[in-house]
Design an enzyme around this catalytic site. Sequence first.
Site, PDB file in Angstrom:
ATOM      1  N   TYR A   3      -3.692  -4.747  -9.001  1.00 53.45           N
ATOM      2  CA  TYR A   3      -3.374  -4.105  -7.714  1.00 53.45           C
ATOM      3  C   TYR A   3      -4.574  -3.291  -7.239  1.00 53.45           C
ATOM      4  O   TYR A   3      -5.023  -3.406  -6.093  1.00 53.45           O
ATOM      5  CB  TYR A   3      -2.136  -3.192  -7.839  1.00 53.45           C
ATOM      6  CG  TYR A   3      -2.003  -2.246  -6.661  1.00 53.45           C
ATOM      7  CD1 TYR A   3      -1.554  -2.695  -5.423  1.00 53.45           C
ATOM      8  CD2 TYR A   3      -2.379  -0.894  -6.775  1.00 53.45           C
ATOM      9  CE1 TYR A   3      -1.469  -1.837  -4.333  1.00 53.45           C
ATOM     10  CE2 TYR A   3      -2.290  -0.032  -5.690  1.00 53.45           C
ATOM     11  CZ  TYR A   3      -1.834  -0.502  -4.471  1.00 53.45           C
ATOM     12  OH  TYR A   3      -1.765   0.349  -3.383  1.00 53.45           O
ATOM     13  N   ARG A  38       0.362  14.303 -10.473  1.00 55.36           N
ATOM     14  CA  ARG A  38       0.095  13.381  -9.379  1.00 55.36           C
ATOM     15  C   ARG A  38      -0.074  14.171  -8.089  1.00 55.36           C
ATOM     16  O   ARG A  38       0.602  15.172  -7.862  1.00 55.36           O
ATOM     17  CB  ARG A  38       1.269  12.390  -9.196  1.00 55.36           C
ATOM     18  CG  ARG A  38       1.440  11.422 -10.387  1.00 55.36           C
ATOM     19  CD  ARG A  38       0.305  10.406 -10.438  1.00 55.36           C
ATOM     20  NE  ARG A  38       0.351   9.524 -11.590  1.00 55.36           N
ATOM     21  CZ  ARG A  38      -0.314   9.710 -12.741  1.00 55.36           C
ATOM     22  NH1 ARG A  38      -1.068  10.785 -12.913  1.00 55.36           N
ATOM     23  NH2 ARG A  38      -0.245   8.820 -13.703  1.00 55.36           N
ATOM     24  N   ASN A  67       5.985  -9.650   6.713  1.00 52.04           N
ATOM     25  CA  ASN A  67       6.771 -10.816   6.264  1.00 52.04           C
ATOM     26  C   ASN A  67       8.042 -10.392   5.526  1.00 52.04           C
ATOM     27  O   ASN A  67       8.728 -11.235   4.959  1.00 52.04           O
ATOM     28  CB  ASN A  67       5.924 -11.749   5.392  1.00 52.04           C
ATOM     29  CG  ASN A  67       5.555 -11.126   4.063  1.00 52.04           C
ATOM     30  OD1 ASN A  67       5.790  -9.934   3.846  1.00 52.04           O
ATOM     31  ND2 ASN A  67       4.990 -11.910   3.171  1.00 52.04           N
ATOM     32  N   ASN A 122      -0.621   8.795  -3.978  1.00 58.98           N
ATOM     33  CA  ASN A 122       0.814   8.981  -4.270  1.00 58.98           C
ATOM     34  C   ASN A 122       1.637   9.472  -3.070  1.00 58.98           C
ATOM     35  O   ASN A 122       2.086  10.611  -3.035  1.00 58.98           O
ATOM     36  CB  ASN A 122       0.993   9.977  -5.425  1.00 58.98           C
ATOM     37  CG  ASN A 122       0.274   9.514  -6.670  1.00 58.98           C
ATOM     38  OD1 ASN A 122      -0.924   9.759  -6.800  1.00 58.98           O
ATOM     39  ND2 ASN A 122       0.970   8.828  -7.552  1.00 58.98           N
ATOM     40  N   ILE A 160      11.104   9.703 -17.779  1.00 61.57           N
ATOM     41  CA  ILE A 160       9.789  10.334 -17.629  1.00 61.57           C
ATOM     42  C   ILE A 160       8.779   9.603 -18.522  1.00 61.57           C
ATOM     43  O   ILE A 160       8.999   9.440 -19.722  1.00 61.57           O
ATOM     44  CB  ILE A 160       9.880  11.822 -18.012  1.00 61.57           C
ATOM     45  CG1 ILE A 160      10.826  12.496 -17.004  1.00 61.57           C
ATOM     46  CG2 ILE A 160       8.509  12.481 -18.058  1.00 61.57           C
ATOM     47  CD1 ILE A 160      11.000  13.961 -17.194  1.00 61.57           C
ATOM     48  N   GLY A 185      -4.128   2.752 -19.082  1.00 66.18           N
ATOM     49  CA  GLY A 185      -4.742   2.442 -17.783  1.00 66.18           C
ATOM     50  C   GLY A 185      -4.350   3.393 -16.671  1.00 66.18           C
ATOM     51  O   GLY A 185      -4.865   3.306 -15.572  1.00 66.18           O
ATOM     52  N   ALA A 220       0.548  -5.032   2.380  1.00 70.09           N
ATOM     53  CA  ALA A 220      -0.002  -5.331   1.050  1.00 70.09           C
ATOM     54  C   ALA A 220       1.157  -5.422   0.078  1.00 70.09           C
ATOM     55  O   ALA A 220       2.244  -4.898   0.348  1.00 70.09           O
ATOM     56  CB  ALA A 220      -0.948  -4.213   0.601  1.00 70.09           C
ATOM     57  N   ASP A 245       3.380 -13.933   7.517  1.00 68.52           N
ATOM     58  CA  ASP A 245       2.665 -13.638   6.274  1.00 68.52           C
ATOM     59  C   ASP A 245       1.171 -13.567   6.603  1.00 68.52           C
ATOM     60  O   ASP A 245       0.582 -14.569   7.038  1.00 68.52           O
ATOM     61  CB  ASP A 245       2.958 -14.776   5.273  1.00 68.52           C
ATOM     62  CG  ASP A 245       2.257 -14.584   3.946  1.00 68.52           C
ATOM     63  OD1 ASP A 245       1.324 -13.748   3.864  1.00 68.52           O
ATOM     64  OD2 ASP A 245       2.638 -15.275   2.998  1.00 68.52           O
ATOM     65  N   LYS A 261      -6.921  -4.004  -3.871  1.00 70.80           N
ATOM     66  CA  LYS A 261      -7.021  -3.022  -2.788  1.00 70.80           C
ATOM     67  C   LYS A 261      -8.475  -2.608  -2.573  1.00 70.80           C
ATOM     68  O   LYS A 261      -8.917  -2.381  -1.453  1.00 70.80           O
ATOM     69  CB  LYS A 261      -6.167  -1.789  -3.092  1.00 70.80           C
ATOM     70  CG  LYS A 261      -4.674  -2.013  -3.019  1.00 70.80           C
ATOM     71  CD  LYS A 261      -4.187  -2.454  -1.653  1.00 70.80           C
ATOM     72  CE  LYS A 261      -4.374  -1.389  -0.604  1.00 70.80           C
ATOM     73  NZ  LYS A 261      -3.870  -1.876   0.725  1.00 70.80           N
TER      74      LYS A 261
HETATM   75  N1  LIG Z   1       2.734   4.364  -1.335  1.00 72.34           N
HETATM   76  C1  LIG Z   1       1.631   4.830  -1.859  1.00 72.34           C
HETATM   77  O1  LIG Z   1       1.654   5.823  -2.606  1.00 72.34           O
HETATM   78  C2  LIG Z   1       0.298   4.201  -1.559  1.00 72.34           C
HETATM   79  C3  LIG Z   1      -0.849   4.723  -2.161  1.00 72.34           C
HETATM   80  C4  LIG Z   1      -2.075   4.144  -1.892  1.00 72.34           C
HETATM   81  C5  LIG Z   1      -2.164   3.088  -0.991  1.00 72.34           C
HETATM   82  N2  LIG Z   1      -1.032   2.581  -0.425  1.00 72.34           N
HETATM   83  C6  LIG Z   1      -1.169   1.455   0.508  1.00 72.34           C
HETATM   84  O2  LIG Z   1      -0.459   1.753   1.704  1.00 72.34           O
HETATM   85  C7  LIG Z   1       0.059   0.558   2.264  1.00 72.34           C
HETATM   86  C8  LIG Z   1       1.542   0.707   2.528  1.00 72.34           C
HETATM   87  O3  LIG Z   1       2.209   0.925   1.277  1.00 72.34           O
HETATM   88  P1  LIG Z   1       3.755   1.273   1.169  1.00 72.34           P
HETATM   89  O4  LIG Z   1       3.893   2.240   0.077  1.00 72.34           O
HETATM   90  O5  LIG Z   1       4.271   1.593   2.512  1.00 72.34           O
HETATM   91  O6  LIG Z   1       4.328  -0.117   0.639  1.00 72.34           O
HETATM   92  P2  LIG Z   1       5.497  -1.039   1.224  1.00 72.34           P
HETATM   93  O7  LIG Z   1       5.690  -2.135   0.233  1.00 72.34           O
HETATM   94  O8  LIG Z   1       6.675  -0.219   1.612  1.00 72.34           O
HETATM   95  O9  LIG Z   1       4.846  -1.608   2.544  1.00 72.34           O
HETATM   96  C9  LIG Z   1       4.019  -2.749   2.576  1.00 72.34           C
HETATM   97  C10 LIG Z   1       4.547  -3.694   3.651  1.00 72.34           C
HETATM   98  O10 LIG Z   1       3.697  -4.842   3.688  1.00 72.34           O
HETATM   99  C11 LIG Z   1       4.516  -5.991   3.827  1.00 72.34           C
HETATM  100  N3  LIG Z   1       3.773  -7.130   3.280  1.00 72.34           N
HETATM  101  C12 LIG Z   1       3.425  -7.352   1.981  1.00 72.34           C
HETATM  102  N4  LIG Z   1       2.762  -8.515   1.877  1.00 72.34           N
HETATM  103  C13 LIG Z   1       2.691  -9.029   3.142  1.00 72.34           C
HETATM  104  C14 LIG Z   1       2.126 -10.214   3.679  1.00 72.34           C
HETATM  105  N5  LIG Z   1       1.506 -11.120   2.907  1.00 72.34           N
HETATM  106  N6  LIG Z   1       2.234 -10.431   5.015  1.00 72.34           N
HETATM  107  C15 LIG Z   1       2.857  -9.537   5.822  1.00 72.34           C
HETATM  108  N7  LIG Z   1       3.411  -8.387   5.358  1.00 72.34           N
HETATM  109  C16 LIG Z   1       3.328  -8.149   4.032  1.00 72.34           C
HETATM  110  C17 LIG Z   1       5.777  -5.669   3.045  1.00 72.34           C
HETATM  111  O11 LIG Z   1       6.897  -6.455   3.440  1.00 72.34           O
HETATM  112  C18 LIG Z   1       5.973  -4.191   3.349  1.00 72.34           C
HETATM  113  O12 LIG Z   1       6.784  -3.998   4.481  1.00 72.34           O
HETATM  114  C19 LIG Z   1      -0.288  -0.560   1.282  1.00 72.34           C
HETATM  115  O13 LIG Z   1      -1.457  -1.188   1.746  1.00 72.34           O
HETATM  116  C20 LIG Z   1      -0.552   0.173  -0.016  1.00 72.34           C
HETATM  117  O14 LIG Z   1      -1.451  -0.534  -0.843  1.00 72.34           O
HETATM  118  C21 LIG Z   1       0.206   3.111  -0.685  1.00 72.34           C
END
Ligand SMILES: NC(=O)c1ccc[n+]([C@@H]2O[C@H](COP(=O)([O-])OP(=O)(O)OC[C@H]3O[C@@H](n4cnc5c(N)ncnc54)[C@H](O)[C@@H]3O)[C@@H](O)[C@H]2O)c1
Length: 327
Positions: free
Chosen positions: A144, A212, A32, A173, A204, A266, A77, A54, A148
């Site tokens: 968050y 990390r 979305n 990370n 920092i 936290g 997400a 969405d 998840k």
């Molecule tokens: N980046 C990290 O370090 C990390 C670590 C652990 C888990 N994750 C998980 O990996 C996944 C990707 O994370 P990312 O870092 O690429 O984040 P990001 O925000 O770049 O990507 C998430 C994407 O989901 C889309 N989105 C959000 N809500 C939505 C909805 N309701 N409907 C449709 N699309 C939606 C956003 O527009 C975005 O493009 C996520 O699920 C996140 O929780 C990421």
Amino acid sequence: MKALVTGGAGFIGSHMVDFLVNQNIETTIVDNLVNGRLENLAQHSGKITFYNVDISNKSALDSVKFGNFDFIFHFAALADIVPSIDNPMAYHAANVEGTLNVLELAKRCSNLKKFIYAASSSCYGIPKQYPTPEETAIQPQYPYALTKRIGEEYALHWGKVYNIPVISTRFFNVYGPRHRTSGTYGAVFGVFLAQLINKKPLTIVGDGFQTRDFTFVTDVVEACYKAATSNFRNEIFNVGSGNTYSVNQLAELLGGEKTYIPKRPGEPDCTFADISKITSMLDWQPKVKFDEGVKLMLDNIDFWKDAPVWNAKSIEQATSTWFEKLS
Ligand SMILES: NC(=O)c1ccc[n+]([C@@H]2O[C@H](COP(=O)([O-])OP(=O)(O)OC[C@H]3O[C@@H](n4cnc5c(N)ncnc54)[C@H](O)[C@@H]3O)[C@@H](O)[C@H]2O)c1
């Protein structure tokens, strides 16, 4: 082969799309664009199908006639940690209800080979064991992490009850080109690179000795693909770099001035994945060394030129509810 990538316009999702298109897999994206960017997918113009939907809106998702998928990579997400304290309902809608809706879609795919859920190492909270194995106690510290984790529970439960071949990959990370630069105060790389371009001090958190498990995005994508094409199902795999690095080390590699801001309650002093399960079961190894990864980020620094530039004061404002609720 056909794949669906939810969140495919985001940081990790767009790298997943790169990988799948390279494998000649017909790829559909649902996003979305709340934090994603179409520019992240511009290189695949004409080769992919994109739906601006969405995932928390079930009727909107159900109204798309997707057909069957061989693989679903569920990455959509709300992924920034700090704003989840102020907006828990939005996180619940996207990360829990959205996940359920995508699982319901998966139920209808008669030929589905794998549903990959992007879980988060934040489920471990402040773990007692390092490196942290998958069996470590679950103790989310903020909304968050909780949303998840609930999404992961739903995915694994739907896997068992409705016979969906689910694998949950717990990311630690993740960093790399296109690391998101939305308006919210987010992950350290995006914050530091925008500060570096604008010749502002790197903010920092704490004393910077916290470490990390910085994992490069192409390694994460390969882990997800290996999981998707494996014969395993209903498994959880940590996805990490095999090491852990301090924020001070990162600041040294980036260069520039530094300033120190208060440590946040936290948050763990260390994240460090035990990756023995994924390396032995999926024969996957992280390839990109931290200094090489940081250099790649610096080579791509222009990407962050329009990103918000944070300073100690604006971070204090953005994190005020966090300190109030989690202290
Ligand atoms: N980046 C990290 O370090 C990390 C670590 C652990 C888990 N994750 C998980 O990996 C996944 C990707 O994370 P990312 O870092 O690429 O984040 P990001 O925000 O770049 O990507 C998430 C994407 O989901 C889309 N989105 C959000 N809500 C939505 C909805 N309701 N409907 C449709 N699309 C939606 C956003 O527009 C975005 O493009 C996520 O699920 C996140 O929780 C990421």
